[in-house]
Design a protein around this motif. Structure first.
Motif: not given
Length: 306
Positions: A57-63, A295-303
Motif C-alpha cells: 500500500x502506497x501512501x502520501x501521508x508520512x504519519x 496506490x495498492x499492489x495486491x498479489x493475493x490475486x492474479x492481478x
C-alpha cells in the motif's frame, strides 16, 4: 487462525528487507502487508521485486497511525499483527501470536535492541490511570484479534506520536487486556550507541495531554500526571544546562514548547471527547476515511492495481 502482519515503513529499505526476510523464514504462512508512506529510497521497487509480500500500500501521508490504519483496511486475517520495519521476528514469534490470541484479545512481547556492549530487553509496562489498569505495548510488536481492532476503530490519526499508548488506554476502557508473551520476541537488527534522541517536545506533550483528556476528561489526576511529566523533564533539561551540555535558550525553548503542547492537547482532547462519546474514543479512526492509499499492489490475486 489466519494471521496478517502489517509493516509500516518510511525510507528504511535495507532494514525492511531484513524484517521481511525474518517473516519469510519464521512466519511463512502469514499474510504480509507493507504500507509505504512515501519513501524515496527505492523501497517500492524492492518490495515489488519480492515474492513474499502479499500487499503493498502506497501512501502520501508520512504519519504512522495513518499507515497502521491503511494496513488494517488491507489485511484479511482473523488476527492482525503490527511489526516495525526495523524489527526481525524470532523463531517462535508467529506461534506465540497464534497461541495466545486463541484465548486473549491482544498480545505483545519482548523487543530486543542491540547496543554497544550488549542487548536490552523490554518488559511489560503497566500503569493505573483514573482507576483503569493500563498495559502499554510497543506498536512495532503487537497483535490483535480483528474484532478488537474493529471495536477500537484502529488508531487515532490525530496523533503524530503516542498512537500505541492511546490505543492502550482505549483498550482498557473497552474492557480488553493486553497479555505478555515471552516467545513473541522481535529484535532490532542494527546497533545503536544508546545516545539521547532528539525530541519534539511540543508534540510529546500535545499527545500526552490529548490522550489523557480524550479518554478521561478534565480530572484532577489528568492535570497531575501531565504536570508531573512536565516538571520531571524541566528538571532534566535544567541539569543539562548546569552541566554545560545545553544552553539556557534550550531550556526556555523546551519550556515554551511543553506549555504550547499541553494547551493544544487539552483543547483538542476536549473536542475529540465531544466528537466521540462512545468507549471507542476515536474520532479519527479507520472508519472516518477511505482515501489513505494512493496506490495498492495486491498479489493475493492474479492481478494488481495502482
Amino acid at each position: 487462525m489466519d494471521l496478517s502482519v502489517v509493516v509500516p515503513t518510511l525510507n528504511g529499505r535495507d532494514r525492511l528487507a531484513t524484517s521481511l526476510d525474518s517473516l519469510a523464514t519464521h512466519a511463512p504462512d502469514a499474510e504480509v502487508v507493507v504500507v509505504n508512506g512515501p519513501s524515496a529510497d527505492g523501497t517500492t521497487g524492492m518490495v515489488r521485486d519480492r515474492d513474499d509480500v502479499d500487499v503493498l500500500v502506497e501512501l502520501s501521508a508520512r504519519t504512522l497511525n495513518v499507515a497502521r490504519n491503511a494496513g488494517i483496511q488491507a489485511a484479511t486475517g482473523d488476527a492482525v499483527a503490527f511489526l516495525g520495519y526495523d524489527f526481525a521476528v524470532g523463531p517462535e514469534w508467529a506461534e506465540g501470536v497464534r497461541t495466545r490470541l486463541v484465548e486473549d484479545a491482544v498480545v505483545t512481547g519482548p523487543t530486543r535492541r542491540r547496543v554497544y556492549g550488549g542487548q536490552t530487553a523490554d518488559a511489560p509496562e503497566r500503569r493505573r490511570v483514573c482507576k483503569r489498569d493500563i498495559t502499554y505495548f510497543d506498536g512495532g510488536n503487537v497483535a490483535f484479534r480483528t474484532g478488537v481492532l474493529d471495536d477500537l476503530d484502529g488508531f487515532d490519526e490525530y496523533l503524530q506520536t503516542g498512537g500505541a499508548r492511546d490505543a492502550a488506554h482505549r483498550l482498557a476502557g473497552l474492557g480488553y487486556s493486553v497479555v505478555w508473551e515471552p516467545t513473541m520476541q522481535v529484535s532490532l537488527e542494527h546497533e545503536t550507541d544508546g545516545g539521547v534522541e532528539t525530541r519534539d517536545w511540543e508534540w510529546k506533550y500535545r499527545a500526552l495531554a490529548y490522550r489523557l483528556v480524550k479518554n478521561y476528561g478534565l480530572r484532577p489526576e489528568v492535570a497531575r500526571r501531565t504536570l508531573r511529566h512536565a516538571g520531571s523533564d524541566a528538571v532534566s533539561t535544567a541539569k543539562e544546562v548546569l552541566r554545560g551540555e545545553s544552553v539556557p535558550t534550550s531550556w526556555f525553548g523546551t519550556s515554551r514548547a511543553v506549555t504550547v503542547g499541553i494547551a493544544t492537547g487539552f483543547s483538542d482532547g476536549l473536542v475529540a471527547r465531544a466528537r466521540d462519546r462512545t468507549p471507542t474514543r476515536n474520532p479519527r479512526g479507520v472508519s472516518t476515511r477511505t482515501d489513505r492509499a494512493v496506490a495498492q499492489y495486491d498479489w493475493r490475486s492474479s492481478s494488481s492495481s495502482a
